[in-house]
Write a protein that holds these residues in place. Structure first.
Motif, PDB file in Angstrom:
ATOM      1  N   LYS A 357      54.165  45.699  28.343  1.00  9.01           N
ATOM      2  CA  LYS A 357      55.231  46.505  29.231  1.00  9.01           C
ATOM      3  C   LYS A 357      54.010  46.892  30.687  1.00  9.01           C
ATOM      4  CE  LYS A 357      58.879  46.539  26.170  1.00  9.01           C
ATOM      5  NZ  LYS A 357      59.823  47.507  25.104  1.00  9.01           N
ATOM      6  N   GLY A 358      54.858  47.049  32.016  1.00 11.46           N
ATOM      7  CA  GLY A 358      53.692  47.945  33.198  1.00 11.46           C
ATOM      8  C   GLY A 358      52.497  47.144  32.774  1.00 11.46           C
ATOM      9  N   GLY A 359      51.706  46.109  32.253  1.00  9.16           N
ATOM     10  CA  GLY A 359      50.470  45.531  32.842  1.00  9.16           C
ATOM     11  C   GLY A 359      49.618  45.791  33.170  1.00  9.16           C
ATOM     12  N   THR A 360      50.095  44.715  34.257  1.00 12.54           N
ATOM     13  CA  THR A 360      50.227  44.120  35.236  1.00 12.54           C
ATOM     14  C   THR A 360      49.635  45.749  36.526  1.00 12.54           C
ATOM     15  OG1 THR A 360      52.394  43.957  36.663  1.00 12.54           O
ATOM     16  CG2 THR A 360      51.268  41.821  35.764  1.00 12.54           C
ATOM     17  N   ALA A 361      50.216  46.434  36.604  1.00 15.67           N
ATOM     18  CA  ALA A 361      50.099  48.113  37.384  1.00 15.67           C
ATOM     19  C   ALA A 361      49.011  48.757  37.058  1.00 15.67           C
ATOM     20  CB  ALA A 361      51.594  48.563  37.335  1.00 15.67           C
ATOM     21  N   MET A 362      48.596  48.550  35.434  1.00 15.91           N
ATOM     22  CA  MET A 362      47.175  49.259  34.072  1.00 15.91           C
ATOM     23  C   MET A 362      46.106  49.312  35.452  1.00 15.91           C
ATOM     24  SD  MET A 362      48.501  49.027  30.734  1.00 15.91           S
ATOM     25  CE  MET A 362      50.334  49.548  30.279  1.00 15.91           C
ATOM     26  N   SER A 363      44.863  50.002  34.959  1.00 13.36           N
ATOM     27  CA  SER A 363      44.063  49.582  35.750  1.00 13.36           C
ATOM     28  C   SER A 363      43.315  48.812  34.327  1.00 13.36           C
ATOM     29  CB  SER A 363      43.189  51.240  35.612  1.00 13.36           C
ATOM     30  OG  SER A 363      43.086  51.889  34.963  1.00 13.36           O
ATOM     31  N   LYS A 364      42.304  48.366  34.830  1.00  8.71           N
ATOM     32  CA  LYS A 364      41.399  47.923  33.827  1.00  8.71           C
ATOM     33  C   LYS A 364      40.519  49.054  31.604  1.00  8.71           C
ATOM     34  CE  LYS A 364      40.253  44.535  33.313  1.00  8.71           C
ATOM     35  NZ  LYS A 364      40.947  42.770  33.186  1.00  8.71           N
ATOM     36  N   ASP A 365      40.944  49.784  32.227  1.00  9.28           N
ATOM     37  CA  ASP A 365      40.612  50.622  31.323  1.00  9.28           C
ATOM     38  C   ASP A 365      41.369  51.318  30.509  1.00  9.28           C
ATOM     39  OD1 ASP A 365      37.649  50.957  31.419  1.00  9.28           O
ATOM     40  OD2 ASP A 365      38.163  52.670  33.148  1.00  9.28           O
ATOM     41  N   GLU A 366      43.486  51.051  31.772  1.00  9.91           N
ATOM     42  CA  GLU A 366      44.087  51.176  30.300  1.00  9.91           C
ATOM     43  C   GLU A 366      44.696  49.649  29.747  1.00  9.91           C
ATOM     44  OE1 GLU A 366      46.185  54.325  33.960  1.00  9.91           O
ATOM     45  OE2 GLU A 366      46.237  52.398  33.940  1.00  9.91           O
ATOM     46  N   SER A 367      44.638  49.038  30.381  1.00  2.74           N
ATOM     47  CA  SER A 367      44.660  47.786  29.696  1.00  2.74           C
ATOM     48  C   SER A 367      44.177  47.596  28.262  1.00  2.74           C
ATOM     49  CB  SER A 367      44.499  46.592  30.538  1.00  2.74           C
ATOM     50  OG  SER A 367      43.219  46.533  30.701  1.00  2.74           O
ATOM     51  N   LYS A 368      42.536  48.117  28.755  1.00  3.23           N
ATOM     52  CA  LYS A 368      41.608  48.061  27.032  1.00  3.23           C
ATOM     53  C   LYS A 368      42.641  49.062  26.003  1.00  3.23           C
ATOM     54  CE  LYS A 368      37.761  46.586  29.222  1.00  3.23           C
ATOM     55  NZ  LYS A 368      36.153  46.973  29.844  1.00  3.23           N
ATOM     56  N   ALA A 369      42.557  50.695  26.877  1.00  5.96           N
ATOM     57  CA  ALA A 369      42.984  50.690  25.764  1.00  5.96           C
ATOM     58  C   ALA A 369      44.819  50.368  25.086  1.00  5.96           C
ATOM     59  CB  ALA A 369      43.627  52.337  26.690  1.00  5.96           C
ATOM     60  N   ALA A 370      45.274  49.801  25.525  1.00  3.30           N
ATOM     61  CA  ALA A 370      46.519  48.971  25.641  1.00  3.30           C
ATOM     62  C   ALA A 370      46.076  48.470  24.533  1.00  3.30           C
ATOM     63  CB  ALA A 370      47.634  48.628  26.346  1.00  3.30           C
ATOM     64  N   GLY A 371      45.835  47.617  24.451  1.00  3.33           N
ATOM     65  CA  GLY A 371      45.169  46.819  22.875  1.00  3.33           C
ATOM     66  C   GLY A 371      44.528  45.118  23.251  1.00  3.33           C
ATOM     67  N   LEU A 372      44.568  45.163  24.638  1.00  2.00           N
ATOM     68  CA  LEU A 372      44.346  43.640  25.524  1.00  2.00           C
ATOM     69  C   LEU A 372      42.583  43.663  25.541  1.00  2.00           C
ATOM     70  CD1 LEU A 372      47.099  43.980  28.443  1.00  2.00           C
ATOM     71  CD2 LEU A 372      47.082  43.281  26.513  1.00  2.00           C
ATOM     72  N   ASN A 373      42.190  42.176  25.559  1.00  2.57           N
ATOM     73  CA  ASN A 373      40.692  42.398  25.619  1.00  2.57           C
ATOM     74  C   ASN A 373      40.480  41.732  26.839  1.00  2.57           C
ATOM     75  OD1 ASN A 373      38.388  41.091  23.797  1.00  2.57           O
ATOM     76  ND2 ASN A 373      39.090  38.998  24.486  1.00  2.57           N
ATOM     77  N   ASP A 374      39.729  42.009  27.457  1.00  2.00           N
ATOM     78  CA  ASP A 374      39.184  41.774  28.523  1.00  2.00           C
ATOM     79  C   ASP A 374      37.769  40.646  28.436  1.00  2.00           C
ATOM     80  OD1 ASP A 374      38.439  42.170  31.286  1.00  2.00           O
ATOM     81  OD2 ASP A 374      37.350  43.881  30.885  1.00  2.00           O
ATOM     82  N   SER A 375      38.134  40.129  29.462  1.00  2.00           N
ATOM     83  CA  SER A 375      37.523  39.013  29.564  1.00  2.00           C
ATOM     84  C   SER A 375      36.332  37.972  30.722  1.00  2.00           C
ATOM     85  CB  SER A 375      36.885  37.417  28.220  1.00  2.00           C
ATOM     86  OG  SER A 375      36.099  36.957  28.423  1.00  2.00           O
ATOM     87  N   ILE A 376      35.743  37.288  31.363  1.00  2.00           N
ATOM     88  CA  ILE A 376      34.997  36.208  32.585  1.00  2.00           C
ATOM     89  C   ILE A 376      35.800  34.812  31.902  1.00  2.00           C
ATOM     90  CG2 ILE A 376      33.572  37.983  32.850  1.00  2.00           C
ATOM     91  CD1 ILE A 376      31.780  35.683  31.906  1.00  2.00           C
ATOM     92  N   THR A 377      36.383  34.953  30.398  1.00  2.00           N
ATOM     93  CA  THR A 377      36.490  33.275  30.048  1.00  2.00           C
ATOM     94  C   THR A 377      37.533  33.359  29.351  1.00  2.00           C
ATOM     95  OG1 THR A 377      36.116  31.467  29.741  1.00  2.00           O
ATOM     96  CG2 THR A 377      35.464  33.706  27.278  1.00  2.00           C
TER      97      THR A 377
END
Length: 410
Positions: A357-377
């Motif tokens: 919820k609200g993920g597309t408006a989050m910064s990368k740091d905020e999405s990471k804090a929400a538990g989402l993974n970040d990667s180039i793949t």
């Protein structure tokens, strides 16, 4: 000359897939051998008011030759023109249509480190472009075209011409093209049906899912807090609906990055970077892949999950019933666009911000804090089987069946 079904399919990709808008630009990527189809999409796009169509041509033999013979340092630098091409057009709001017809083994025998180094350097250089796509700032869609090398891999027993036609028939069935002009309506009905189950899953708001089957999968994955299940297409941040994958049979969401534990046995081969990887086995601990084996293509698989810190964590959980039309085709496509829609699957790598919820408006740091993974793949691999059991665990610990014998329990 294109057949009526092929023309209807091209119209579906342009008008429903990317849903081209008046005055918008469109990038089309396509193998050179299928140029006729790209030109038909170009014509339809202009017919719908597209401002400009930009072609990006691909040629498997040329790409293979580069990986085999180019100077080694070529794979450690992403040219500025490519960054500008992809990023600048995206900033302008251009939609992207990928017409795929790749040879599943076009890069067989290529040094896996070259593939991995290029993936890493280009992924980092194109970070802004990738993030715009993952946030759905612009519409994008992927559709497949029959081609000789791919068709012969799928139907090795048939002469080339017959194999090409047989693959076209499977594609038309999968994308609901009958040749009578009903494809757009068929897709609207299909999307509505997928969304019915999507709404049910969102109402359950499961904390975790537990997977088991006779193949050896025994695995539990926690879902991201405030996760959202998606299906039947997406909507850009500007409110334009589009269909990223054609076909699509999946309902998917985001896992919590550190919440995966257990063993996952892939149920189908994975075609990755022009190489087929067989019999994948992953062991997860606190979200991370701590063991990765395969009977073939293991070196490439290991390179892929080591591209960056997030490559060894999950970014997607997707549910597909075993009786999906793609599975009923009784064909192994050697193309993830199709094979992932024949099977429940997971993806290691980047998570979709739209899946919380609200993920597309989050910064990368905020999405990471929400538990989402970040990667180039972001790589999908299939685990669905006829006997797959999935149990949903609610926020208060109640367990209930989600899949029984490979099919939805509701």
């Amino acid at each position: 000359m294109l057949t009526p079904k092929q023309k209807e399919y091209m119209r579906l990709l342009v008008e429903v897939g990317v849903n081209i808008q008046q005055g918008q630009k469109l990038i089309i990527s396509c193998q050179v051998e299928n140029a006729e189809f790209a030109r038909e999409c170009q014509r339809i796009a202009y017919e719908n008011g597209c401002q400009e169509v930009i072609m990006r041509w691909i040629d498997d033999p040329t790409t293979r030759m580069k990986y085999l013979h180019a100077a080694d340092e070529v794979f450690d630098t992403c040219p500025e023109w490519l960054v500008r091409f992809m990023t600048d057009y995206s900033r302008e709001g251009a939609a992207t249509l990928h017409l795929v017809s790749d040879d599943p083994e076009s890069l067989l025998g290529v040094d896996p480190s070259r593939l991995a180094r290029w993936a890493k350097v280009s992924g980092e250089a194109l970070k802004e472009y990738r993030e715009m796509m993952m946030r759905n700032e612009n519409a994008w869609s992927i559709g497949a075209l029959s081609a000789p090398a791919w068709a012969k891999k799928v139907f090795p027993e048939l002469p080339e011409a017959e194999a090409i036609e047989a693959l076209w028939d499977k594609i038309f069935t999968a994308v609901r093209v009958l040749g009578d002009g009903s494809a757009v309506g068929n897709w609207q009905k299909h999307a509505a049906k997928l969304k019915e189950r999507m709404h049910i899953l969102n109402e359950y708001n499961f904390k975790a899912l537990r997977y088991r089957n006779a193949l050896g999968t025994d695995f539990t994955v926690e879902l991201a807090e405030n996760h959202v299940w998606e299906a039947g297409g997406d909507v850009t941040t500007k409110g334009v609906p589009f269909m990223p994958n054609m076909p699509t049979e999946e309902i998917f969401t985001a896992p919590r990055k550190t919440g995966a534990n257990g063993v996952v046995m892939a149920s189908m081969p994975l075609c990755l970077k022009g190489t087929i990887i067989n019999d994948i086995r992953f062991v997860f601990e606190n979200g991370k892949i701590i063991e990765a084996t395969a009977s073939s293509g293991e070196a490439l698989l290991r390179e892929e999950i080591a591209l960056d810190e997030g490559a060894s964590f999950l970014g997607e959980v997707a549910l597909v019933p075993y009786d999906s039309p793609i599975r009923q085709a009784q064909v192994l496509f050697y193309e993830t666009l199709y094979d992932e829609n024949a099977s429940c699957h997971l993806a290691f790598g980047e998570a979709y911000p739209s899946c919380i919820k609200g993920g597309t408006a989050m910064s990368k740091d905020e999405s990471k804090a929400a538990g989402l993974n970040d990667s180039i793949t972001h790589v999908d691999f299939m685990l669905g089987t006829e006997d797959l059991s999935i149990v949903g665990i609610t926020q208060d610990g109640v367990e209930m069946p989600v899949f029984v014998d490979g099919l939805f329990a509701f």
